[in-house]
Design a protein around this motif. Structure first.
Motif, PDB file in Angstrom:
ATOM      1  N   GLU A  86      43.466  -4.234  26.713  1.00  0.00           N
ATOM      2  CA  GLU A  86      43.533  -4.038  25.268  1.00  0.00           C
ATOM      3  C   GLU A  86      42.129  -4.082  24.695  1.00  0.00           C
ATOM      4  N   CYS A  87      41.916  -3.316  23.623  1.00  0.00           N
ATOM      5  CA  CYS A  87      40.614  -3.283  22.967  1.00  0.00           C
ATOM      6  C   CYS A  87      40.766  -3.657  21.501  1.00  0.00           C
ATOM      7  N   TRP A  88      39.867  -4.526  21.052  1.00  0.00           N
ATOM      8  CA  TRP A  88      39.809  -4.939  19.654  1.00  0.00           C
ATOM      9  C   TRP A  88      38.360  -4.813  19.184  1.00  0.00           C
ATOM     10  N   LEU A  89      38.174  -4.541  17.898  1.00  0.00           N
ATOM     11  CA  LEU A  89      36.812  -4.446  17.401  1.00  0.00           C
ATOM     12  C   LEU A  89      36.689  -5.063  16.017  1.00  0.00           C
ATOM     13  N   LEU A  90      35.459  -5.401  15.711  1.00  0.00           N
ATOM     14  CA  LEU A  90      35.101  -5.990  14.422  1.00  0.00           C
ATOM     15  C   LEU A  90      33.861  -5.285  13.910  1.00  0.00           C
ATOM     16  N   ALA A 103      32.316 -13.611  27.404  1.00  0.00           N
ATOM     17  CA  ALA A 103      32.744 -12.590  28.370  1.00  0.00           C
ATOM     18  C   ALA A 103      33.762 -11.659  27.727  1.00  0.00           C
ATOM     19  N   GLY A 104      33.658 -10.373  28.043  1.00  0.00           N
ATOM     20  CA  GLY A 104      34.590  -9.378  27.526  1.00  0.00           C
ATOM     21  C   GLY A 104      34.175  -8.730  26.237  1.00  0.00           C
ATOM     22  N   LEU A 105      33.095  -9.214  25.621  1.00  0.00           N
ATOM     23  CA  LEU A 105      32.618  -8.673  24.344  1.00  0.00           C
ATOM     24  C   LEU A 105      31.307  -7.925  24.529  1.00  0.00           C
ATOM     25  N   GLU A 106      31.107  -6.875  23.734  1.00  0.00           N
ATOM     26  CA  GLU A 106      29.856  -6.129  23.765  1.00  0.00           C
ATOM     27  C   GLU A 106      29.666  -5.405  22.437  1.00  0.00           C
ATOM     28  N   TRP A 107      28.404  -5.055  22.175  1.00  0.00           N
ATOM     29  CA  TRP A 107      28.073  -4.286  20.982  1.00  0.00           C
ATOM     30  C   TRP A 107      28.159  -2.800  21.288  1.00  0.00           C
ATOM     31  N   ARG A 108      28.675  -2.026  20.340  1.00  0.00           N
ATOM     32  CA  ARG A 108      28.715  -0.571  20.438  1.00  0.00           C
ATOM     33  C   ARG A 108      27.996   0.020  19.227  1.00  0.00           C
ATOM     34  N   ARG A 109      27.091   0.952  19.500  1.00  0.00           N
ATOM     35  CA  ARG A 109      26.342   1.603  18.431  1.00  0.00           C
ATOM     36  C   ARG A 109      26.968   2.949  18.108  1.00  0.00           C
ATOM     37  N   GLN A 192      23.355   4.922  11.396  1.00  0.00           N
ATOM     38  CA  GLN A 192      23.896   4.174  12.531  1.00  0.00           C
ATOM     39  C   GLN A 192      24.494   2.859  12.050  1.00  0.00           C
ATOM     40  N   ARG A 193      25.538   2.438  12.745  1.00  0.00           N
ATOM     41  CA  ARG A 193      26.133   1.128  12.482  1.00  0.00           C
ATOM     42  C   ARG A 193      26.643   0.564  13.805  1.00  0.00           C
ATOM     43  N   LEU A 194      26.948  -0.729  13.815  1.00  0.00           N
ATOM     44  CA  LEU A 194      27.319  -1.443  15.038  1.00  0.00           C
ATOM     45  C   LEU A 194      28.739  -1.990  14.924  1.00  0.00           C
ATOM     46  N   TRP A 195      29.407  -2.037  16.068  1.00  0.00           N
ATOM     47  CA  TRP A 195      30.743  -2.617  16.160  1.00  0.00           C
ATOM     48  C   TRP A 195      30.768  -3.615  17.319  1.00  0.00           C
ATOM     49  N   LEU A 196      31.454  -4.710  17.120  1.00  0.00           N
ATOM     50  CA  LEU A 196      31.626  -5.710  18.170  1.00  0.00           C
ATOM     51  C   LEU A 196      32.977  -5.463  18.820  1.00  0.00           C
ATOM     52  N   VAL A 197      32.976  -5.178  20.130  1.00  0.00           N
ATOM     53  CA  VAL A 197      34.180  -4.714  20.821  1.00  0.00           C
ATOM     54  C   VAL A 197      34.600  -5.709  21.898  1.00  0.00           C
ATOM     55  N   LEU A 198      35.910  -6.006  21.935  1.00  0.00           N
ATOM     56  CA  LEU A 198      36.511  -6.834  22.990  1.00  0.00           C
ATOM     57  C   LEU A 198      37.387  -5.943  23.854  1.00  0.00           C
ATOM     58  N   LYS A 199      37.225  -6.043  25.189  1.00  0.00           N
ATOM     59  CA  LYS A 199      38.046  -5.293  26.138  1.00  0.00           C
ATOM     60  C   LYS A 199      38.475  -6.267  27.226  1.00  0.00           C
ATOM     61  N   ALA A 200      39.777  -6.601  27.281  1.00  0.00           N
ATOM     62  CA  ALA A 200      40.246  -7.617  28.228  1.00  0.00           C
ATOM     63  C   ALA A 200      41.748  -7.466  28.453  1.00  0.00           C
ATOM     64  N   GLU A 201      42.245  -8.155  29.504  1.00  0.00           N
ATOM     65  CA  GLU A 201      43.677  -8.166  29.793  1.00  0.00           C
ATOM     66  C   GLU A 201      44.374  -9.126  28.829  1.00  0.00           C
ATOM     67  N   PRO A 202      45.506  -8.719  28.254  1.00  0.00           N
ATOM     68  CA  PRO A 202      46.247  -9.617  27.353  1.00  0.00           C
ATOM     69  C   PRO A 202      46.637 -10.907  28.064  1.00  0.00           C
ATOM     70  N   ASP A 203      46.692 -11.985  27.311  1.00  0.00           N
ATOM     71  CA  ASP A 203      47.106 -13.314  27.799  1.00  0.00           C
ATOM     72  C   ASP A 203      46.114 -13.938  28.774  1.00  0.00           C
ATOM     73  N   SER A 204      44.942 -13.310  28.971  1.00  0.00           N
ATOM     74  CA  SER A 204      43.920 -13.926  29.810  1.00  0.00           C
ATOM     75  C   SER A 204      43.054 -14.850  28.957  1.00  0.00           C
ATOM     76  N   GLU A 205      42.310 -15.723  29.613  1.00  0.00           N
ATOM     77  CA  GLU A 205      41.440 -16.637  28.882  1.00  0.00           C
ATOM     78  C   GLU A 205      40.341 -15.867  28.165  1.00  0.00           C
ATOM     79  N   ILE A 206      39.825 -14.812  28.824  1.00  0.00           N
ATOM     80  CA  ILE A 206      38.792 -13.979  28.185  1.00  0.00           C
ATOM     81  C   ILE A 206      39.341 -13.347  26.911  1.00  0.00           C
ATOM     82  N   TYR A 207      40.592 -12.897  26.972  1.00  0.00           N
ATOM     83  CA  TYR A 207      41.232 -12.264  25.806  1.00  0.00           C
ATOM     84  C   TYR A 207      41.368 -13.268  24.662  1.00  0.00           C
ATOM     85  N   ARG A 208      41.884 -14.446  24.960  1.00  0.00           N
ATOM     86  CA  ARG A 208      42.120 -15.445  23.909  1.00  0.00           C
ATOM     87  C   ARG A 208      40.814 -15.906  23.272  1.00  0.00           C
TER      88      ARG A 208
END
Length: 239
Positions: A86-90, A103-109, A192-208
């Protein structure tokens, strides 16, 4: 008398030999009638000629090999399938902030169209001389214009630049009603603008932990949103 005794001896000897011959014949017959047992050497031609013997005395070694071959059948794939990501962004953000990311988070330009101008124009023409002649003609009629000398519309004649597409279309129609085939060119302005993106398996510790981090970083005008996990080159590909 001696002749009679000799005849009796010969008769007894003949009877003895006849009994021995009959006994040997029975032993040979019985041996030939016995089924083959393990350890006997059997020719392939004899195996093919006597299938009933093979059925009655199946080689246990052959049965063992057959069993082993069955046991060696390839095992079924028992690896459990992984859960879809699953992917979430802010965002959006103007600058990178927050230090090291979990872990699981990164910046996207993202490069996006901030706004656009709408250029009403004539041409472009073959050279600057032709464009200048049209511009002088327009000015004599009281129509503001000038020759564009660089960029995508080099050697065209500008009739006006508008920030609103509808106003540009109305000016285009006025020029067409006066006999000038004006066109409109959209000139985009990018930023240009930036987004903070999470990509992880649901119910995993990285996801939570990632979801909690995103919610903690949210500010005014920023929301945590679930988006598609297709390869992200820009914010538009999340939609």
């Amino acid at each position: 008398m001696r002749a009679l005794l000799l005849a009796l001896i010969m008769l007894n000897a003949g009877l003895y030999l006849w009994q021995r011959y009959d006994s040997g014949y029975q032993e040979v017959s019985e041996a030939m009638a016995m089924p083959a047992v393990k350890g006997n050497i059997v020719l392939l031609s004899e195996r093919a000629a006597a299938p009933e013997v093979l059925d009655g005395a199946r080689d246990p070694e052959l049965v063992t090999v057959s069993s082993i071959n069955t046991d060696l059948a390839p095992p079924q794939n028992t690896v459990a399938p992984t859960a879809p990501l699953e992917c979430w962004l802010l965002g959006p953000f103007t600058t990178v902030s927050g230090g090291d990311l979990p872990a699981g988070l990164e910046w996207r330009r993202e490069e996006y169209e901030r706004d656009a101008d709408y250029w009403v124009y004539l041409g472009p023409y073959a050279d600057v001389t032709a464009a200048s002649a049209i511009s002088r003609e327009l000015k004599r009629k009281g129509i503001d214009s000038y020759v564009i000398r660089r960029g995508e519309l080099n050697k065209a004649v500008s009739l006006g630049v508008f920030s609103d597409a509808r106003r540009a279309e109305k000016h285009q129609q006025r020029m067409q009603s006066r006999g000038y085939g004006a066109d409109i060119r959209k000139i985009s302005k990018f930023a240009q603008r930036l987004w903070l993106v999470l990509k992880a398996e649901p119910d995993s510790e990285i996801y939570r932990s990632g979801i909690a981090y995103l919610k903690g970083q949210a500010g005014e005008g920023q929301t945590v949103e679930k988006k598609s996990c297709n390869r992200i080159a820009s914010y538009k590909e999340f939609d």
